[in-house]
Design a protein around this motif. Structure first.
Motif, PDB file in Angstrom:
ATOM      1  N   LEU A 110       0.872  -1.127  -0.023  1.00  0.00           N
ATOM      2  CA  LEU A 110      -0.072   0.008   0.019  1.00  0.00           C
ATOM      3  C   LEU A 110       0.802   1.378  -0.039  1.00  0.00           C
ATOM      4  CD1 LEU A 110      -2.655  -1.313   2.670  1.00  0.00           C
ATOM      5  CD2 LEU A 110      -2.749  -1.269   0.167  1.00  0.00           C
ATOM      6  N   TRP A 111       1.021   1.904  -1.166  1.00  0.00           N
ATOM      7  CA  TRP A 111       1.903   3.085  -1.190  1.00  0.00           C
ATOM      8  C   TRP A 111       1.111   4.257  -0.349  1.00  0.00           C
ATOM      9  CZ3 TRP A 111       1.792   7.941  -3.481  1.00  0.00           C
ATOM     10  CH2 TRP A 111       3.038   8.546  -3.715  1.00  0.00           C
ATOM     11  N   GLN A 112       1.989   4.930   0.281  1.00  0.00           N
ATOM     12  CA  GLN A 112       1.363   6.209   0.836  1.00  0.00           C
ATOM     13  C   GLN A 112       2.643   7.381   0.787  1.00  0.00           C
ATOM     14  OE1 GLN A 112       0.858   5.125   5.215  1.00  0.00           O
ATOM     15  NE2 GLN A 112      -0.904   3.975   4.695  1.00  0.00           N
ATOM     16  N   TYR A 113       1.899   8.455   0.469  1.00  0.00           N
ATOM     17  CA  TYR A 113       2.818   9.477   0.309  1.00  0.00           C
ATOM     18  C   TYR A 113       3.264  10.304   1.731  1.00  0.00           C
ATOM     19  CZ  TYR A 113       4.527  14.086  -1.345  1.00  0.00           C
ATOM     20  OH  TYR A 113       5.148  15.344  -1.561  1.00  0.00           O
ATOM     21  N   ASN A 114       4.501  10.094   2.154  1.00  0.00           N
ATOM     22  CA  ASN A 114       4.784  10.652   3.391  1.00  0.00           C
ATOM     23  C   ASN A 114       5.830  11.740   3.212  1.00  0.00           C
ATOM     24  OD1 ASN A 114       7.080   9.195   3.120  1.00  0.00           O
ATOM     25  ND2 ASN A 114       5.918   7.677   4.323  1.00  0.00           N
ATOM     26  N   SER A 122       9.228  14.623  -6.041  1.00  0.00           N
ATOM     27  CA  SER A 122       9.295  15.932  -6.735  1.00  0.00           C
ATOM     28  C   SER A 122      10.671  15.598  -7.846  1.00  0.00           C
ATOM     29  CB  SER A 122       9.772  16.927  -5.877  1.00  0.00           C
ATOM     30  OG  SER A 122       9.966  18.236  -6.505  1.00  0.00           O
ATOM     31  N   ASP A 123      11.576  15.038  -7.423  1.00  0.00           N
ATOM     32  CA  ASP A 123      12.722  14.990  -8.284  1.00  0.00           C
ATOM     33  C   ASP A 123      12.292  14.064  -9.479  1.00  0.00           C
ATOM     34  OD1 ASP A 123      14.229  16.339  -6.762  1.00  0.00           O
ATOM     35  OD2 ASP A 123      15.396  14.487  -5.888  1.00  0.00           O
ATOM     36  N   ALA A 124      11.455  12.871  -9.276  1.00  0.00           N
ATOM     37  CA  ALA A 124      11.144  12.027 -10.504  1.00  0.00           C
ATOM     38  C   ALA A 124      10.016  12.751 -11.359  1.00  0.00           C
ATOM     39  CB  ALA A 124      10.243  10.976 -10.037  1.00  0.00           C
ATOM     40  N   LEU A 125       9.285  13.539 -10.751  1.00  0.00           N
ATOM     41  CA  LEU A 125       8.199  14.408 -11.603  1.00  0.00           C
ATOM     42  C   LEU A 125       9.111  15.523 -12.486  1.00  0.00           C
ATOM     43  CD1 LEU A 125       5.404  15.216  -9.057  1.00  0.00           C
ATOM     44  CD2 LEU A 125       5.382  13.825 -11.056  1.00  0.00           C
ATOM     45  N   ILE A 131       9.275  20.197 -15.142  1.00  0.00           N
ATOM     46  CA  ILE A 131       8.714  21.201 -14.312  1.00  0.00           C
ATOM     47  C   ILE A 131       9.086  20.830 -12.742  1.00  0.00           C
ATOM     48  CG2 ILE A 131       6.518  22.174 -13.476  1.00  0.00           C
ATOM     49  CD1 ILE A 131       5.467  21.379 -16.036  1.00  0.00           C
ATOM     50  N   SER A 132       9.464  22.118 -12.333  1.00  0.00           N
ATOM     51  CA  SER A 132      10.164  22.053 -10.693  1.00  0.00           C
ATOM     52  C   SER A 132       9.316  23.011 -10.243  1.00  0.00           C
ATOM     53  CB  SER A 132      11.582  21.860 -10.751  1.00  0.00           C
ATOM     54  OG  SER A 132      12.042  22.157  -9.271  1.00  0.00           O
ATOM     55  N   ARG A 133       9.016  22.852  -8.769  1.00  0.00           N
ATOM     56  CA  ARG A 133       8.219  23.884  -8.078  1.00  0.00           C
ATOM     57  C   ARG A 133       8.657  23.556  -6.370  1.00  0.00           C
ATOM     58  NH1 ARG A 133       8.052  25.723 -12.396  1.00  0.00           N
ATOM     59  NH2 ARG A 133       6.281  26.151 -13.395  1.00  0.00           N
ATOM     60  N   GLU A 134       8.411  24.476  -5.805  1.00  0.00           N
ATOM     61  CA  GLU A 134       8.521  24.409  -4.279  1.00  0.00           C
ATOM     62  C   GLU A 134       7.734  23.177  -3.530  1.00  0.00           C
ATOM     63  OE1 GLU A 134       9.044  27.113  -0.243  1.00  0.00           O
ATOM     64  OE2 GLU A 134       9.791  28.069  -2.320  1.00  0.00           O
ATOM     65  N   ARG A 135       6.572  23.267  -4.019  1.00  0.00           N
ATOM     66  CA  ARG A 135       5.462  22.479  -3.196  1.00  0.00           C
ATOM     67  C   ARG A 135       5.214  21.494  -4.419  1.00  0.00           C
ATOM     68  NH1 ARG A 135       1.965  26.658  -2.256  1.00  0.00           N
ATOM     69  NH2 ARG A 135       0.446  25.276  -2.637  1.00  0.00           N
ATOM     70  N   VAL A 136       5.128  20.160  -3.872  1.00  0.00           N
ATOM     71  CA  VAL A 136       4.640  19.344  -4.976  1.00  0.00           C
ATOM     72  C   VAL A 136       3.235  19.326  -5.393  1.00  0.00           C
ATOM     73  CG1 VAL A 136       4.248  16.778  -5.136  1.00  0.00           C
ATOM     74  CG2 VAL A 136       6.157  17.381  -4.095  1.00  0.00           C
ATOM     75  N   SER A 137       2.363  19.779  -4.503  1.00  0.00           N
ATOM     76  CA  SER A 137       1.005  20.154  -5.002  1.00  0.00           C
ATOM     77  C   SER A 137       1.031  21.331  -6.224  1.00  0.00           C
ATOM     78  CB  SER A 137       0.296  20.848  -3.814  1.00  0.00           C
ATOM     79  OG  SER A 137       0.754  22.002  -3.190  1.00  0.00           O
ATOM     80  N   GLN A 138       1.902  22.387  -6.172  1.00  0.00           N
ATOM     81  CA  GLN A 138       2.020  23.181  -7.281  1.00  0.00           C
ATOM     82  C   GLN A 138       2.548  22.560  -8.507  1.00  0.00           C
ATOM     83  OE1 GLN A 138       0.440  26.430  -7.404  1.00  0.00           O
ATOM     84  NE2 GLN A 138       0.993  26.002  -9.530  1.00  0.00           N
TER      85      GLN A 138
END
Length: 150
Positions: A110-114, A122-125, A131-138
């Protein structure tokens, strides 16, 4: 009298119609869907309509053979609609909470984001989408915008 398949088709339609009526319904659905990301939307919808608290679902044979777990007697399966044969029929899956362990049983991953995963995700995205941002949500919002524009 409607058949069982027709009853589940009607349940799917009622659930789909009610999802977007209130934001609370939509977010509750998204919470369930996030745990069942390997399933198609239609299957996620059926699981949500019957067992919104489901965490990991699989069919009887996968629990017994691959995971070496057993489905508890009396457990009620979650009906999914299968239309691959040209007409709708029911296929059942069971949640991990419906199963018991045996010797050498496997637990589902069960994958969980913590917090430990924030930087690697963020690095993989960034590596995948540039595209790099300070917050993963953005970062996710900007990636979604880019994908829609493409």
């Amino acid at each position: 009298m409607p058949s069982k398949t027709e009853e589940y088709l009607a349940l799917a339609q009622r659930t789909a119609n009610g999802l977007t009526r209130y934001w609370e319904s939509w977010t509750a659905y998204l919470t369930t869907a996030s745990r069942l990301y390997k399933y198609r939307f239609e299957d996620q919808l059926m699981i949500y309509s019957q067992r919104p608290d489901a965490t990991a679902c699989a069919d009887y044979d996968i629990w017994n053979n691959r995971m070496n777990r057993y489905v508890r007697r009396g457990s009620k399966g979650i009906a999914l609609l299968d239309e691959s044969s040209g007409y709708p029929r029911l296929h059942y899956v069971f949640d991990v909470s419906d199963t018991g362990v045996r010797h050498n049983s496997r637990d589902p991953d069960l994958w969980q984001y913590n917090d430990d995963l924030k930087q690697p995700v963020s690095d993989a995205l960034t590596a995948t989408y540039g595209i790099s941002r300070e917050r993963v949500s953005q970062q996710l919002a900007d990636i979604a915008g880019k994908l829609v524009a493409d």
